[in-house]
Design an enzyme around this catalytic site. Structure first.
Site, PDB file in Angstrom:
ATOM      1  N   SER A  42      53.985  77.237   2.541  1.00 19.41           N
ATOM      2  CA  SER A  42      54.736  77.053   0.898  1.00 19.41           C
ATOM      3  C   SER A  42      54.685  75.705   0.747  1.00 19.41           C
ATOM      4  O   SER A  42      54.522  75.100  -0.342  1.00 19.41           O
ATOM      5  CB  SER A  42      56.184  77.554   1.029  1.00 19.41           C
ATOM      6  N   GLU A  43      54.777  74.698   1.667  1.00 23.29           N
ATOM      7  CA  GLU A  43      54.830  73.126   1.516  1.00 23.29           C
ATOM      8  C   GLU A  43      53.462  72.765   0.982  1.00 23.29           C
ATOM      9  O   GLU A  43      53.317  71.911  -0.007  1.00 23.29           O
ATOM     10  CB  GLU A  43      55.250  72.505   2.646  1.00 23.29           C
ATOM     11  N   VAL A  44      52.600  73.123   1.643  1.00 26.03           N
ATOM     12  CA  VAL A  44      51.017  72.862   1.209  1.00 26.03           C
ATOM     13  C   VAL A  44      50.703  73.456  -0.188  1.00 26.03           C
ATOM     14  O   VAL A  44      50.065  72.731  -1.117  1.00 26.03           O
ATOM     15  CB  VAL A  44      50.010  73.359   2.246  1.00 26.03           C
ATOM     16  N   TYR A 141      61.566  63.014   3.860  1.00 25.77           N
ATOM     17  CA  TYR A 141      61.004  63.716   3.068  1.00 25.77           C
ATOM     18  C   TYR A 141      60.768  63.167   1.792  1.00 25.77           C
ATOM     19  O   TYR A 141      61.560  63.446   0.719  1.00 25.77           O
ATOM     20  CB  TYR A 141      61.702  65.253   3.063  1.00 25.77           C
TER      21      TYR A 141
END
Length: 287
Positions: A42-44, A141
């Site tokens: 999901s982050e990518v 982050y």
């Protein structure tokens, strides 16, 4: 790091962000898991694609490659095929290579920042996201919505703010590993969700504060760019798994209404081959 004089405004800032995060919380599907593989994907995806588009594509990806071992064992062409429409194709190859590295190391996703950043394609923000959302660990982050909140609330009116300064603020305001002893619910995972949701709201309602970040860069024009032509060549390759000659690939790209001359096509194909997207065999190009 924040000075003693900055502790009170930072405390007020944290209280406001938590309140806004509670009001603006988005119940997104990847927030219902703590699986580091699922969160990593999901982050990518979210690096280059709108949330509304990732919701659906993330689930489809996991249906096709449900575990890191499945992704590692997949053919690179299948990984690229599933990635189409999600931004830079090189990210798909990096994800594939990283899955293979994780599997070779025993199949367990690392928790440490250094170990995560050693994986192909994982930078500081992605590593911090995995650590916060999968393992509830403190970190910096620093992505666009987080920058937006920090700039809007703590640095109003400032221009050309370096990431070094924003990182210090992120470090100072992120809760410790696992949350505070007196309030375990105030943890890195919930904190950064609040930052993301408040930042997304600010970008819709005020002039985007992230433009005041030194790291802000306007994306270059896609139409007519080398990126567009490269992406079209990759699509043409994926549609011809048995191989295709250069002329057929160029014709397929031109059929999409994209201008591409033979010399540039040859240059781009050599570039793609060097990066692992394709290979030449017997006069044909194969993905």
């Amino acid at each position: 790091m924040a000075t003693d004089d900055a502790l009170t405004p930072l405390s007020d800032f944290r209280e406001k962000v938590r309140e806004q995060g509670s009001e603006l919380y988005r119940d997104l599907p990847w927030r219902r898991t703590r699986d580091p593989y699922e969160i990593w994907i999901s982050e990518v995806m979210l690096q280059q694609t709108q949330v509304s588009r990732v919701d659906g594509r993330w689930q489809r990806w996991l249906a096709r490659f449900p575990r890191v071992a499945d992704l590692a064992a997949a053919d690179a062409a299948d990984v690229l095929d599933e990635w189409q429409g999600l931004g830079y194709n090189r990210r798909a190859l990096a994800v594939h290579r990283a899955a293979q590295v994780v599997l070779e190391a025993g199949g367990e996703f690392p928790r440490g920042e250094r170990e995560l950043r050693a994986l192909p394609g994982i930078g500081p923000a992605t590593a911090a996201g995995i650590r916060a959302f999968a393992f509830d660990l403190h970190g910096v982050y620093l992505e666009t919505n987080v920058r937006t909140v920090l700039l809007h609330e703590l640095l109003p009116g400032r221009e050309d703010v370096p990431d070094r300064e924003l990182a210090e603020l992120a470090e100072a305001t992120c809760p410790p590993d696992g949350g505070f002893a007196d309030d375990p619910a105030d943890d890195p995972r919930s904190w950064y969700y609040a930052m993301l949701d408040y930042g997304a709201y600010l970008k819709r309602t005020v002039a985007n504060p992230s433009r005041r970040s030194r790291a802000h860069a306007k994306q270059s024009r896609f139409e007519g760019s080398r990126r567009q032509k490269r992406a079209a060549l990759v699509r043409a390759l994926l549609a011809r798994r048995e191989g295709a000659g250069m002329g057929e690939l160029v014709a397929a790209v031109r059929a999409e209404g994209i201008e591409l001359d033979d010399a540039l096509a040859a240059e781009l194909m050599s570039e793609l081959a060097a990066e692992g997207f394709c290979r030449a065999s017997g006069g044909l190009w194969l993905p």
